[in-house]
Design a protein around this motif. Sequence first.
Motif, short mmCIF file in Angstrom:
data_model
loop_
_atom_site.label_atom_id
_atom_site.label_comp_id
_atom_site.label_asym_id
_atom_site.label_seq_id
_atom_site.Cartn_x
_atom_site.Cartn_y
_atom_site.Cartn_z
N VAL A 187 58.58 4.82 47.18
CA VAL A 187 58.13 6.19 47.69
C VAL A 187 56.61 6.31 47.25
CG1 VAL A 187 58.47 8.72 47.49
CG2 VAL A 187 60.47 7.01 47.66
N ARG A 188 55.98 7.00 48.27
CA ARG A 188 54.37 7.21 48.12
C ARG A 188 54.17 8.75 48.42
NH1 ARG A 188 53.16 5.69 44.26
NH2 ARG A 188 51.02 6.65 44.63
N THR A 189 55.09 9.31 49.10
CA THR A 189 54.99 10.79 49.23
C THR A 189 56.45 11.56 48.76
OG1 THR A 189 53.75 10.50 51.43
CG2 THR A 189 54.62 12.39 51.30
N ILE A 190 56.24 12.70 48.08
CA ILE A 190 57.44 13.44 47.91
C ILE A 190 57.14 14.81 48.32
CG2 ILE A 190 57.67 11.99 45.52
CD1 ILE A 190 56.45 14.30 44.08
N VAL A 191 58.34 15.32 48.57
CA VAL A 191 58.35 16.64 49.12
C VAL A 191 59.00 17.57 48.30
CG1 VAL A 191 59.18 18.06 51.45
CG2 VAL A 191 58.41 15.84 51.53
N LEU A 192 58.56 18.55 47.70
CA LEU A 192 58.94 19.43 46.87
C LEU A 192 59.60 20.60 47.38
CD1 LEU A 192 55.98 19.25 44.21
CD2 LEU A 192 58.01 17.81 44.41
N ASN A 193 60.92 20.84 46.88
CA ASN A 193 61.29 22.35 47.00
C ASN A 193 61.91 22.79 45.54
OD1 ASN A 193 64.09 21.76 46.75
ND2 ASN A 193 63.95 20.56 48.75
N GLY A 194 62.20 24.00 45.81
CA GLY A 194 63.21 24.48 44.57
C GLY A 194 62.54 25.49 43.59
N VAL A 195 62.97 25.68 42.26
CA VAL A 195 62.41 26.92 41.67
C VAL A 195 61.94 26.38 40.32
CG1 VAL A 195 64.16 28.55 42.82
CG2 VAL A 195 64.80 27.17 40.76
N LEU A 196 61.01 27.19 39.85
CA LEU A 196 60.16 28.21 40.49
C LEU A 196 59.03 27.82 40.89
CD1 LEU A 196 60.66 30.64 37.25
CD2 LEU A 196 61.55 31.00 39.48
N ASP A 241 49.16 9.83 41.64
CA ASP A 241 48.84 9.25 42.93
C ASP A 241 49.90 9.20 43.97
OD1 ASP A 241 46.08 8.65 42.06
OD2 ASP A 241 46.70 6.83 41.29
N TYR A 242 50.82 10.02 43.65
CA TYR A 242 51.66 10.43 45.00
C TYR A 242 51.15 11.56 45.87
CZ TYR A 242 55.42 8.26 42.31
OH TYR A 242 56.27 7.20 41.60
N ARG A 243 51.39 11.32 47.29
CA ARG A 243 51.18 12.37 48.15
C ARG A 243 52.14 13.34 48.04
NH1 ARG A 243 49.85 7.51 51.02
NH2 ARG A 243 51.90 7.46 51.80
N VAL A 244 51.61 14.71 48.01
CA VAL A 244 52.53 15.90 47.80
C VAL A 244 52.60 16.67 49.03
CG1 VAL A 244 52.91 18.02 46.39
CG2 VAL A 244 52.01 15.77 45.34
N ILE A 245 53.87 17.08 49.36
CA ILE A 245 54.09 17.92 49.93
C ILE A 245 54.83 19.29 49.55
CG2 ILE A 245 55.25 18.81 52.33
CD1 ILE A 245 54.80 15.69 53.42
N ALA A 246 54.62 20.38 49.98
CA ALA A 246 55.46 21.52 49.22
C ALA A 246 55.86 22.41 50.42
CB ALA A 246 54.63 22.24 48.13
N LEU A 247 57.04 22.96 50.17
CA LEU A 247 57.59 23.82 51.29
C LEU A 247 57.69 25.16 50.89
CD1 LEU A 247 60.75 21.45 52.17
CD2 LEU A 247 58.37 21.27 53.31
N PRO A 248 57.02 25.87 51.42
CA PRO A 248 57.09 27.50 50.99
C PRO A 248 58.25 28.36 51.18
CG PRO A 248 55.60 27.09 52.91
CD PRO A 248 56.04 25.88 52.30
N ASP A 249 58.89 27.74 52.37
CA ASP A 249 60.17 28.40 52.83
C ASP A 249 61.53 27.73 52.18
OD1 ASP A 249 59.73 26.05 54.41
OD2 ASP A 249 60.43 26.86 56.17
N ALA A 250 61.31 26.69 51.36
CA ALA A 250 62.40 26.23 50.51
C ALA A 250 62.07 26.04 49.01
CB ALA A 250 62.69 24.68 51.02
N SER A 251 61.30 27.06 48.64
CA SER A 251 60.92 27.09 47.17
C SER A 251 60.65 28.76 46.83
CB SER A 251 59.38 26.43 47.10
OG SER A 251 59.53 25.45 47.50
N ALA A 252 61.03 29.25 45.78
CA ALA A 252 60.87 30.30 45.25
C ALA A 252 60.48 30.63 43.93
CB ALA A 252 62.47 31.16 45.54
N GLY A 253 59.82 31.61 43.68
CA GLY A 253 59.38 32.29 42.37
C GLY A 253 59.71 33.68 42.04
N LEU A 254 59.14 34.26 41.04
CA LEU A 254 59.56 35.56 40.60
C LEU A 254 59.38 36.52 41.68
CD1 LEU A 254 58.17 35.56 36.87
CD2 LEU A 254 60.79 35.02 37.74
N ASP A 255 58.21 36.38 42.33
CA ASP A 255 57.77 37.27 43.29
C ASP A 255 57.06 36.63 44.45
OD1 ASP A 255 55.34 37.38 42.46
OD2 ASP A 255 55.75 38.72 40.99
#
Length: 230
Positions: free
Chosen positions: A155-164, A180-194
């Motif tokens: 794997v060279r690209t990781i897709v992040l979801n979750g908390v926080l 040196d991984y490629r990072v993708i983050a999903l705002p609609d599958a991640s959550a924080g305090l607000d």
Amino acid sequence: MTTYYVRGQRKDFPENPFFQEYLDPRRTAVVSIDMHEGHLADDPMTPAPSPRGRAIIDAVDAFHDEARALGIPIIHVRSSIRPSGVDEGIPSAWRAIVAERDNPPVNVAEHAIEGSRWARFSTRIEPGDELVTTKKRFSAFYPTDLDFLLRQMGVRTIVLNGVLSHCCVLNTAFDAQNLDYRVIALPDASAGLDEEMEKAAMDIISLHLGVVMDAAELTAAWAARSAVVA
């Protein structure tokens, strides 16, 4: 046309080869962080409650189903602290800080204790998924075997979801970029305090660490590329 976000502004996804490699499903895995009862249980004794995280459980499960259907592996990561407390050595800073908030959680000392009900995953685990359950700090890479696992999987690209979003997801994004991984983050599958903290985390990722895009945009891009390969 695939789109992504740069500091909250939607833009067309770049056509240049560097960015297009982010969307290659063949060397990609999903890393889902801390979607467990310690954050997500609907219980007044939940040690580190994340009501906004509870609200994305179905969205995360749905995204994982779409990823699995396209052959993308899912890795579930969660914190796990020995009941003796030895893993934290000294009283951990985050527990002390949380205890000083207005209306602090009533059961924060029980968060992430190995073997407790709070360590159970709230999202669905399917055969073929991988688990990383030795996370002791904010990053999913420390001190776990996640990096080893990803490299064994090619794997060279990781897709992040979750908390926080602004804590463990953001910390993981920093470590992934440093490794040196490629990072993708999903705002609609991640959550924080607000909402403000969620936006800040995604803005930082979009400016310095990787790509921020909605789950549906990503799965559509994967599906298009998988169809071409087939």
